[in-house]
Design an enzyme around this catalytic site. Structure first.
Site, PDB file in Angstrom:
ATOM      1  N   TYR A 142     -40.802 -38.093 -25.172  1.00  0.00           N
ATOM      2  CA  TYR A 142     -40.557 -38.927 -23.987  1.00  0.00           C
ATOM      3  C   TYR A 142     -39.549 -40.043 -24.275  1.00  0.00           C
ATOM      4  O   TYR A 142     -39.028 -40.669 -23.360  1.00  0.00           O
ATOM      5  CB  TYR A 142     -41.862 -39.544 -23.455  1.00  0.00           C
ATOM      6  N   LYS A 191     -48.645 -28.844 -33.330  1.00  0.00           N
ATOM      7  CA  LYS A 191     -48.107 -27.486 -33.176  1.00  0.00           C
ATOM      8  C   LYS A 191     -47.332 -27.179 -34.452  1.00  0.00           C
ATOM      9  O   LYS A 191     -46.129 -26.872 -34.439  1.00  0.00           O
ATOM     10  CB  LYS A 191     -47.222 -27.426 -31.907  1.00  0.00           C
ATOM     11  N   ASP A 223     -52.369 -25.335 -28.452  1.00  0.00           N
ATOM     12  CA  ASP A 223     -52.737 -24.273 -27.507  1.00  0.00           C
ATOM     13  C   ASP A 223     -54.219 -23.949 -27.627  1.00  0.00           C
ATOM     14  O   ASP A 223     -54.928 -23.759 -26.633  1.00  0.00           O
ATOM     15  CB  ASP A 223     -51.848 -23.029 -27.690  1.00  0.00           C
ATOM     16  N   ASP A 247     -50.693 -36.616 -23.427  1.00  0.00           N
ATOM     17  CA  ASP A 247     -50.537 -36.751 -21.981  1.00  0.00           C
ATOM     18  C   ASP A 247     -51.237 -35.584 -21.288  1.00  0.00           C
ATOM     19  O   ASP A 247     -52.052 -35.756 -20.359  1.00  0.00           O
ATOM     20  CB  ASP A 247     -49.029 -36.737 -21.666  1.00  0.00           C
ATOM     21  N   ASP A 251     -55.346 -35.474 -19.559  1.00  0.00           N
ATOM     22  CA  ASP A 251     -55.569 -35.136 -18.146  1.00  0.00           C
ATOM     23  C   ASP A 251     -56.533 -33.962 -18.014  1.00  0.00           C
ATOM     24  O   ASP A 251     -57.393 -33.945 -17.131  1.00  0.00           O
ATOM     25  CB  ASP A 251     -54.244 -34.799 -17.443  1.00  0.00           C
TER      26      ASP A 251
END
Ligand code: NAD
Length: 355
Positions: A142, A191, A223, A247, A251
């Site tokens: 980001y 990852k 994942d 992020d 959620d």
């Protein structure tokens, strides 16, 4: 103690839910002999209307000077068509950057009284769950280099994930310390089978793990983590992960609690100062109707007492009062499913009575 709290009420339901949290803090102050001084500052749409920008300088300096900051929410349809740098949400990135808030703590807890709101099968959540996600907030993709260019097949866009050792070390330490104060179980999500930045992340997690032999630490690929959160959320206690993975996963975790109006968050820097806010938005559809659930903001204030002011028993007092109110069956409309419900002010009164 005598403490100064900056209030950023913002837009939509922001003012209503922040007012509720202020009343709860005042009740705590009275009971435990603390003085909380509240100073409001404009942020988001309301700041655009008054000052022409979403994050006025006065708001930034007020937050930096305060002992801690409580935020409601920003945004709404009125400001949706403004250009990106003038959008209310831009103020959130601005205040996080100004305060150097690199840690985001997002609890996702399934309250026994609200099991029926969880979208997962009953047997999966039979024992509830209580997860703390520690998300890196000021680095990664980001904030990395980005741009547009002409490539082999025409127009291209790119974003870069870059993490320094310093950025990883400081967030991983926060996570180990958080795990130490809870059930001493930490899962680091990355990852590393594909990304170089994740391989450095994982290496540093293993190095720091040696300094915390009392904390059980494991790695999990992102994942797999996304699947495990819905397969068996109770396996998680503390999670640490990068900005973008955090992020998305936070959620997902909030959705499986089934009640967006219940979840608080804390954003912290190296000092004890922090910014505390509910995870939900400004809910323009119910703004100004005394219908909003103020509990996420009230629990954000409880996190402030714990993390900024080291007031463990005062913080727990708020959490216990909320538990009691829910166990006694009181609900705001978002949790009542059409049954009679309390207003924002009424449920706040019930919580204060139980403090
Ligand atoms: P939202 O979280 O505001 O609302 C989603 C749904 O949940 C709505 O139906 C709303 O009524 C309900 N809801 C949310 N909080 C509630 C509460 N405390 N009590 C009862 N019901 C509640 O998300 P949205 O509708 O996608 O966004 C609305 C505005 O909020 C947008 O402008 C968005 O950009 C902004 N937003 C701000 C923040 C923030 O300030 N941190 C975060 C997310 C969205």
């Amino acid at each position: 103690m005598n403490l100064n709290i900056a209030l950023l009420k913002g837009d939509g339901i922001g003012p209503e839910i922040v007012d509720s949290a202020v009343r709860v803090l005042e009740a705590i102050g009275k009971k435990y002999d603390h003085t909380f001084n509240f100073t409001p500052y404009d942020i988001g749409g309301v700041a655009i209307d008054k000052h022409g920008i979403p994050l006025p300088e006065e708001t930034v300096s007020g937050c930096l000077a305060a002992d801690s900051v409580l935020l409601g929410a920003v945004g709404g349809p009125k400001w949706d068509t403004l250009p990106g740098n003038l959008r209310p949400e831009k103020a959130l990135l601005g205040i996080r950057a100004a305060m150097g808030l690199f840690t985001n703590l997002r609890p996702a807890k399934l309250y026994p009284a609200l099991k029926g709101d969880c979208p997962l099968r009953e047997d999966i959540v039979a024992n509830g769950f209580d997860i703390m996600i520690v998300r890196e907030l000021t680095g990664g993709i980001y904030f990395g280099e980005r741009g547009m260019r002409e490539g082999k097949y025409g127009e291209e866009a790119y974003d870069t994930e870059c993490y320094s050792r310093m950025e990883i070390e400081r967030i991983v330490r926060v996570a180990f310390e958080t795990a130490r104060k809870r059930n001493k179980k930490l899962i680091s999500i990355d990852k590393a089978n594909v990304l170089e930045s994740s391989r450095l992340w994982r290496k540093i997690v293993h190095e720091i793990a040696e300094q915390y032999p009392d904390v059980e630490c494991a790695d999990m690929l992102v994942d797999n983590a996304a699947m495990q959160l819905v397969r068996n959320p109770a396996q998680f206690d503390v999670i640490v992960t990068s900005n973008m993975f955090g992020d998305i996963l936070s959620d997902e975790a909030s959705q499986i609690t089934g009640s967006i109006g219940m979840l608080p968050s804390a954003s912290l820097n190296e000092t004890t100062k922090g910014l505390y806010e509910p995870i939900h938005g400004s809910a323009p559809d119910i703004a100004g109707q005394n219908k909003a659930n103020p509990i996420a903001t009230i629990l954000s204030a409880a996190m402030m007492l714990l993390y900024s002011f080291n007031m463990a028993k005062e913080s727990q007092n708020i959490i216990d009062a909320v538990d009691k109110v829910l166990n006694e069956g009181y609900r705001t409309p978002d949790l009542a499913h059409g049954a009679p419900a309390l207003t924002t002010v009424e449920i706040t009164d019930k919580i204060i009575e139980r403090i």
